[in-house]
Design a protein around this motif. Structure first.
Motif, short mmCIF file in Angstrom:
data_model
loop_
_atom_site.label_atom_id
_atom_site.label_comp_id
_atom_site.label_asym_id
_atom_site.label_seq_id
_atom_site.Cartn_x
_atom_site.Cartn_y
_atom_site.Cartn_z
N UNK A 244 0.75 -1.33 -0.16
CA UNK A 244 0.14 0.11 -0.05
C UNK A 244 0.92 1.29 0.07
N UNK A 245 2.13 1.05 -0.21
CA UNK A 245 2.94 2.39 -0.44
C UNK A 245 3.51 2.54 -1.40
N UNK A 246 3.51 3.57 -2.20
CA UNK A 246 4.24 4.03 -3.24
C UNK A 246 5.62 4.03 -3.45
N UNK A 247 6.55 4.59 -4.15
CA UNK A 247 7.73 4.92 -4.21
C UNK A 247 8.34 5.76 -5.29
N UNK A 248 9.54 6.34 -4.98
CA UNK A 248 10.19 7.29 -5.81
C UNK A 248 11.47 7.00 -6.50
N UNK A 249 11.66 6.94 -7.63
CA UNK A 249 12.75 6.48 -8.18
C UNK A 249 13.50 8.13 -8.55
N UNK A 250 14.78 8.27 -7.82
CA UNK A 250 14.98 9.53 -7.90
C UNK A 250 15.90 9.70 -9.38
N UNK A 251 16.02 10.92 -9.77
CA UNK A 251 16.51 11.25 -11.01
C UNK A 251 18.08 10.94 -11.28
N UNK A 252 18.84 10.85 -9.89
CA UNK A 252 20.29 10.66 -10.02
C UNK A 252 20.40 9.08 -10.12
N UNK A 253 19.46 8.34 -10.03
CA UNK A 253 19.54 6.87 -10.15
C UNK A 253 19.36 6.47 -11.59
N UNK A 254 18.58 7.38 -12.45
CA UNK A 254 18.13 6.90 -13.67
C UNK A 254 19.07 6.98 -14.62
N UNK A 255 19.85 5.92 -15.00
CA UNK A 255 20.65 6.25 -16.28
C UNK A 255 19.90 5.84 -17.73
N UNK A 256 20.81 6.23 -18.59
CA UNK A 256 20.20 6.10 -19.97
C UNK A 256 19.53 4.76 -20.45
N UNK A 257 20.14 3.70 -19.76
CA UNK A 257 19.70 2.42 -19.73
C UNK A 257 18.39 2.02 -19.16
N UNK A 258 18.21 2.49 -17.82
CA UNK A 258 17.24 2.25 -17.08
C UNK A 258 16.06 3.23 -17.61
N UNK A 259 16.47 4.26 -18.29
CA UNK A 259 15.30 5.31 -18.52
C UNK A 259 14.70 4.47 -19.97
N UNK A 260 15.43 3.93 -20.85
CA UNK A 260 14.88 3.08 -21.99
C UNK A 260 14.28 1.87 -21.77
N UNK A 264 11.00 5.76 -19.16
CA UNK A 264 10.80 7.08 -18.17
C UNK A 264 11.69 8.06 -18.55
N UNK A 265 11.42 9.35 -18.38
CA UNK A 265 12.41 10.45 -18.82
C UNK A 265 13.68 10.37 -18.00
N UNK A 266 14.73 11.02 -18.53
CA UNK A 266 16.06 11.32 -17.81
C UNK A 266 15.83 12.64 -17.14
N UNK A 267 16.75 12.59 -15.74
CA UNK A 267 16.91 13.81 -15.19
C UNK A 267 15.30 14.29 -14.33
N UNK A 268 14.61 13.38 -14.20
CA UNK A 268 13.40 13.67 -13.47
C UNK A 268 13.00 12.47 -12.72
N UNK A 269 12.59 12.73 -11.49
CA UNK A 269 12.00 12.04 -10.53
C UNK A 269 10.84 11.21 -11.01
N UNK A 270 10.90 9.80 -10.90
CA UNK A 270 9.56 9.16 -11.37
C UNK A 270 8.93 8.49 -10.30
N UNK A 271 7.64 8.72 -10.08
CA UNK A 271 6.69 8.17 -8.94
C UNK A 271 6.28 7.01 -9.36
N UNK A 272 6.00 6.06 -8.34
CA UNK A 272 5.19 4.82 -8.69
C UNK A 272 4.24 4.92 -7.15
N UNK A 273 2.97 5.46 -7.62
CA UNK A 273 1.94 5.83 -6.67
C UNK A 273 1.61 4.63 -6.20
N UNK A 274 0.74 4.75 -4.94
CA UNK A 274 0.10 3.32 -4.11
C UNK A 274 -0.93 2.73 -4.87
N UNK A 275 -1.64 3.32 -5.85
CA UNK A 275 -2.69 2.88 -6.63
C UNK A 275 -2.31 2.50 -7.90
#
Length: 534
Positions: A244-260, A264-275
């Motif tokens: 029941x808890x979401x999460x945040x993937x910080x922009x600092x951890x998003x490499x080009x490979x992970x982005x592809x 998800x976009x580079x240089x931007x935090x990505x939210x995984x909401x609870x719902x």
């Protein structure tokens, strides 16, 4: 100037040390605004913080006894390490467990064990142990799937785990005919090394999301079409570590490979909401499952930790009425832990596996739905005795996460969440990853699974059965304490497991839906790869 340099040159080494201590003391007393200890006890106060920082290591290697640590004690870790290295995993001089402690498990052996007959599949391959049920058979999916192994790798994402760790696990699964769950981070190139794959996604829809972060059926269809190794799809409703808890993937951890991979976009935090945004109710969830199954032809299941049971009752009611719904359900115990979580969640939210699964299975038994669902159990079950208890309760397969990490070298450093894993497994640090030998670690995964299945089969035969699916709630006792003494699981949890339809091991061997590219040639190659040493 020269005279000053000459003066410095004649100061002895201890003089420099004394000068540094004095300067540190002045800093602690007059300029330190954050730490009371070092202000009140200049210089020596630093030793307190140093000892505190290495406290976990001191306790792990020096202070704690062999059965004391959590989540996995030294004996448990040692069994996995020895099994993964194909070394002697026996222990001598009897058990060192307190067999009278509360919740202790006793497996009831038969007077005369089951004897494997000649020309039996397990005579040729003593590690052949597939799932007793076929995913998607009841709902007539176009591509049903029978997992070729009763132990498989649970959901752990690339991004949370390193590339080399994921590749090691996938290659190890291929050697063991096991499936590899992708986790919600999407299907990476490191999942494409020959093992069966269960594609798993959560509220972020990574890998199958559109530009707005919503689920894309077109991308799902294309993903399955391009990757025939995907044998089933799992929708994550929640996980044991933080339901029941979401999460945040910080922009600092998003490499080009992970982005592809995650789209998800580079240089931007990505939210995984609870719902989930794709559905908001139980009927919508069932419709969503059916839409994915129709579009892909694959079995579709759900994963969740168990807490309240009312919405599960609504799901069971709808499944009974419509003959629609998930082909498999993964029950994750609240003791799960590969996802980093606040202690309030990790310690208190969701039931442990035995309590959650018993509530859940009893409900689905009451609705006469157990025959149409493959029940996958998860939550510190990567040990043969615990797995046998899960089979007795109604589980059909076991998923392991942290145990699989231990098999490739995890040392339980508990720093998975800060990108500094010393073994290179749960970090994106290239230097730390450099120490992972993929081929060696893949072999260790295969040997851990191989030895696990060997012991499960031996216990199964000791109980007089051919397959662990034949275990019943009366085959396992649990110690409830001095007053209640020991009771069978049936008495403890208030139900009897429904008998699983089972013909023979040979019929499983001949099943057209058997996964893992299992065949005699591959099995013989694995069998002869290295004999187990005892």
């Amino acid at each position: 100037m020269n005279d000053f340099l000459k003066l410095l040159a004649v100061i002895p080494w201890w003089g420099w040390v004394l000068l540094c201590v004095i300067l540190l003391a002045i800093r602690d007393v007059f300029f330190n605004k954050k730490h009371t200890i070092t202000h009140n006890f200049p210089v020596v106060g630093h030793f307190r913080y140093m000892l505190e920082s290495i406290g976990p290591e001191l306790r792990q290697y020096i202070v704690a006894n062999n059965r004391e640590e959590l989540p996995f004690n030294r004996i448990e870790r040692g069994w996995i390490y020895a099994s993964a290295k194909n070394q002697n995993n026996y222990e001598g001089f009897g058990t060192d467990r307190d067999i009278y402690e509360s919740q202790y498990i006793f497996i009831n052996n038969a007077m005369i064990p089951y004897k494997v007959p000649k020309d039996h599949p397990n005579e040729k391959d003593p590690y052949f142990l597939p799932c007793a049920k076929v995913m998607g058979s009841f709902n007539n999916r176009r591509k049903p799937y029978r997992p070729a192994s009763i132990i498989n790798v649970s959901a752990m994402s690339f991004g949370s785990l390193s590339a080399k760790a994921v590749e090691s696990l996938n290659k190890g699964c291929k050697k063991s005919f096991a499936y590899h769950n992708t986790g919600e981070g999407g299907l990476s190139p490191y999942h494409k090394n020959g093992a069966d794959v269960v594609f798993h996604f959560g509220t972020g829809y990574f890998g199958v999301r559109d530009d707005n972060g919503n689920f894309s059926m077109e991308k799902m269809k294309q993903l399955v079409q391009d990757n025939p190794q995907i044998r089933a799809i799992e929708i994550k409703l929640s996980q044991g570590a933080k339901p029941g808890k979401g999460g945040v993937l910080p922009a600092s951890k998003i490499t080009k490979e992970i982005s592809e991979i995650r789209n998800v976009p580079l240089n931007k935090d990505v939210l995984s909401p609870p719902n989930h945004s794709a559905f908001n109710s139980i009927p919508e969830l069932v419709d969503f499952i059916e839409q994915i199954a129709e579009a892909t032809g694959l079995p579709v299941g759900i994963k969740a930790a168990i807490g309240k049971i009312d919405q599960w009752k609504e799901l069971a009611t709808l499944m009974k009425k419509t003959d629609k719904g998930p082909d498999f359900i993964t029950i994750d115990g609240g003791e799960g832990g590969t996802g980093a979580a606040p202690p309030s969640f990790a310690d208190h939210v969701a039931l442990p596996f035995v309590y959650g699964f018993s509530d859940f299975y009893r409900l689905f038994k009451d609705f006469e739905l157990t025959d149409r669902i493959v029940f996958i159990a998860s939550g510190k079950l990567g040990f043969p005795a615990k797995a046998m208890m899960a089979f007795a309760m109604g589980a059909d397969c076991i998923n392991v996460a942290r145990e699989a990490m231990l098999s490739i070298g995890c040392i339980q450093a508990k720093v998975c969440h800060n990108n500094s894993c010393p073994t290179g497994i749960a970090t994106q640090n290239k230097w730390m990853q450099a120490g992972i030998n993929i081929e060696d670690k893949a072999e260790r995964v295969s040997f851990y699974f191989k030895n696990f299945k060997k012991e499960v089969l031996e216990i199964t035969h000791a109980c007089g059965y051919r397959h662990p699916c034949e275990m019943t709630m009366d085959d396992v006792d649990i110690n409830l304490g001095d007053k209640s003494l020991t009771q069978p699981l049936a008495n403890t949890y208030g139900y009897n497991k429904v008998k699983v339809p089972f013909d023979t091991i040979q019929s499983m061997r001949d099943c057209p839906h058997l996964g893992g590219e299992y065949n005699e040639l591959n099995a013989t190659a694995l069998l002869n790869q290295k004999e187990i040493r005892y």
